[in-house]
Scaffold this motif. Sequence first.
Motif, PDB file in Angstrom:
ATOM      1  N   GLU A   1      -1.905  -0.207   3.334  1.00  0.00           N
ATOM      2  CA  GLU A   1      -3.269  -0.693   3.538  1.00  0.00           C
ATOM      3  C   GLU A   1      -3.939  -1.032   2.211  1.00  0.00           C
ATOM      4  O   GLU A   1      -4.655  -2.028   2.109  1.00  0.00           O
ATOM      5  CB  GLU A   1      -4.079   0.342   4.323  1.00  0.00           C
ATOM      6  N   ARG A   2      -3.722  -0.221   1.177  1.00  0.00           N
ATOM      7  CA  ARG A   2      -4.295  -0.508  -0.150  1.00  0.00           C
ATOM      8  C   ARG A   2      -3.790  -1.835  -0.697  1.00  0.00           C
ATOM      9  O   ARG A   2      -4.497  -2.529  -1.422  1.00  0.00           O
ATOM     10  CB  ARG A   2      -3.928   0.598  -1.152  1.00  0.00           C
ATOM     11  N   LEU A   3      -2.560  -2.194  -0.354  1.00  0.00           N
ATOM     12  CA  LEU A   3      -1.979  -3.443  -0.849  1.00  0.00           C
ATOM     13  C   LEU A   3      -2.318  -4.641   0.034  1.00  0.00           C
ATOM     14  O   LEU A   3      -1.861  -5.748  -0.229  1.00  0.00           O
ATOM     15  CB  LEU A   3      -0.461  -3.298  -0.992  1.00  0.00           C
ATOM     16  N   GLY A   4      -3.104  -4.423   1.084  1.00  0.00           N
ATOM     17  CA  GLY A   4      -3.592  -5.549   1.882  1.00  0.00           C
ATOM     18  C   GLY A   4      -2.938  -5.723   3.235  1.00  0.00           C
ATOM     19  O   GLY A   4      -3.294  -6.639   3.980  1.00  0.00           O
ATOM     20  N   PHE A   5      -1.988  -4.877   3.590  1.00  0.00           N
ATOM     21  CA  PHE A   5      -1.379  -4.973   4.914  1.00  0.00           C
ATOM     22  C   PHE A   5      -2.411  -4.586   5.960  1.00  0.00           C
ATOM     23  O   PHE A   5      -3.203  -3.666   5.769  1.00  0.00           O
ATOM     24  CB  PHE A   5      -0.158  -4.045   5.029  1.00  0.00           C
ATOM     25  N   LYS A   6      -2.404  -5.302   7.077  1.00  0.00           N
ATOM     26  CA  LYS A   6      -3.335  -5.055   8.180  1.00  0.00           C
ATOM     27  C   LYS A   6      -2.554  -4.730   9.447  1.00  0.00           C
ATOM     28  O   LYS A   6      -1.471  -5.272   9.684  1.00  0.00           O
ATOM     29  CB  LYS A   6      -4.195  -6.293   8.461  1.00  0.00           C
ATOM     30  N   LYS A   7      -3.148  -3.868  10.265  1.00  0.00           N
ATOM     31  CA  LYS A   7      -2.523  -3.567  11.551  1.00  0.00           C
ATOM     32  C   LYS A   7      -2.582  -4.824  12.403  1.00  0.00           C
ATOM     33  O   LYS A   7      -3.640  -5.421  12.571  1.00  0.00           O
ATOM     34  CB  LYS A   7      -3.254  -2.430  12.252  1.00  0.00           C
ATOM     35  N   HIS A   8      -1.440  -5.211  12.942  1.00  0.00           N
ATOM     36  CA  HIS A   8      -1.363  -6.429  13.746  1.00  0.00           C
ATOM     37  C   HIS A   8      -1.152  -6.108  15.210  1.00  0.00           C
ATOM     38  O   HIS A   8      -1.683  -6.767  16.077  1.00  0.00           O
ATOM     39  CB  HIS A   8      -0.245  -7.327  13.209  1.00  0.00           C
TER      40      HIS A   8
ATOM     41  N   LYS B   1       5.989  -5.977  -6.531  1.00  0.00           N
ATOM     42  CA  LYS B   1       7.072  -6.884  -6.932  1.00  0.00           C
ATOM     43  C   LYS B   1       7.647  -7.604  -5.701  1.00  0.00           C
ATOM     44  O   LYS B   1       7.963  -8.785  -5.760  1.00  0.00           O
ATOM     45  CB  LYS B   1       8.148  -6.131  -7.701  1.00  0.00           C
ATOM     46  N   LEU B   2       7.765  -6.880  -4.591  1.00  0.00           N
ATOM     47  CA  LEU B   2       8.226  -7.501  -3.354  1.00  0.00           C
ATOM     48  C   LEU B   2       7.210  -8.531  -2.865  1.00  0.00           C
ATOM     49  O   LEU B   2       7.581  -9.620  -2.410  1.00  0.00           O
ATOM     50  CB  LEU B   2       8.473  -6.442  -2.282  1.00  0.00           C
ATOM     51  N   ILE B   3       5.923  -8.205  -2.973  1.00  0.00           N
ATOM     52  CA  ILE B   3       4.869  -9.153  -2.597  1.00  0.00           C
ATOM     53  C   ILE B   3       4.947 -10.406  -3.460  1.00  0.00           C
ATOM     54  O   ILE B   3       4.830 -11.535  -2.954  1.00  0.00           O
ATOM     55  CB  ILE B   3       3.480  -8.480  -2.684  1.00  0.00           C
ATOM     56  N   ASP B   4       5.177 -10.248  -4.752  1.00  0.00           N
ATOM     57  CA  ASP B   4       5.336 -11.406  -5.645  1.00  0.00           C
ATOM     58  C   ASP B   4       6.515 -12.268  -5.206  1.00  0.00           C
ATOM     59  O   ASP B   4       6.434 -13.499  -5.207  1.00  0.00           O
ATOM     60  CB  ASP B   4       5.527 -10.954  -7.092  1.00  0.00           C
ATOM     61  N   MET B   5       7.617 -11.615  -4.819  1.00  0.00           N
ATOM     62  CA  MET B   5       8.788 -12.357  -4.348  1.00  0.00           C
ATOM     63  C   MET B   5       8.435 -13.150  -3.096  1.00  0.00           C
ATOM     64  O   MET B   5       8.792 -14.324  -2.970  1.00  0.00           O
ATOM     65  CB  MET B   5       9.940 -11.389  -4.047  1.00  0.00           C
TER      66      MET B   5
END
Length: 146
Positions: free
Chosen positions: A124-131, A97-101
């Motif tokens: 990580e499952r939701l697509g966040f990558k180590k930057h 929901k936060l990603i949609d926002m």
Amino acid sequence: MEKLDIKLEKENNDYFRKWIIEEWKHHNTVDEVYQLKIIEPEELTFENNEEYYKIIFNKTMVGFIGIKNYKKEIYLYRFFIEEKYRNKGIGTIALNKLIDMAKEENKDISLEVVGENIAKDLYERLGFKKHWTRMVLKINDNIYEN
């Protein structure tokens, strides 16, 4: 799998004072380097860009999300779900929901993961990558005191 009814409800920051203290206690269990000084709820201060949302499951608040809302970025500042509600998919739905926002506002989302926080797998499952990697040499035990 049954679809969970999860809602995010924006609330006045002051509402979350006691919840934030609980989140800090949990933080201290996953971060051996920085043990946060637990203060009284009334001692908490908020920045102008902080926003907090209740995580509602079956009409019950089970946690919260705190963000810092910037012009081009949403920084996931605080995220907490009560222990008895963890590992049920609630956090995944709340973060989606936060990603949609963020998508609606055309903003990136960033966050930091400290210690052995198991939420790292969720991110990580939701697509966040180590930057980048932040490293700390702990010298000042009072770093979180004002």
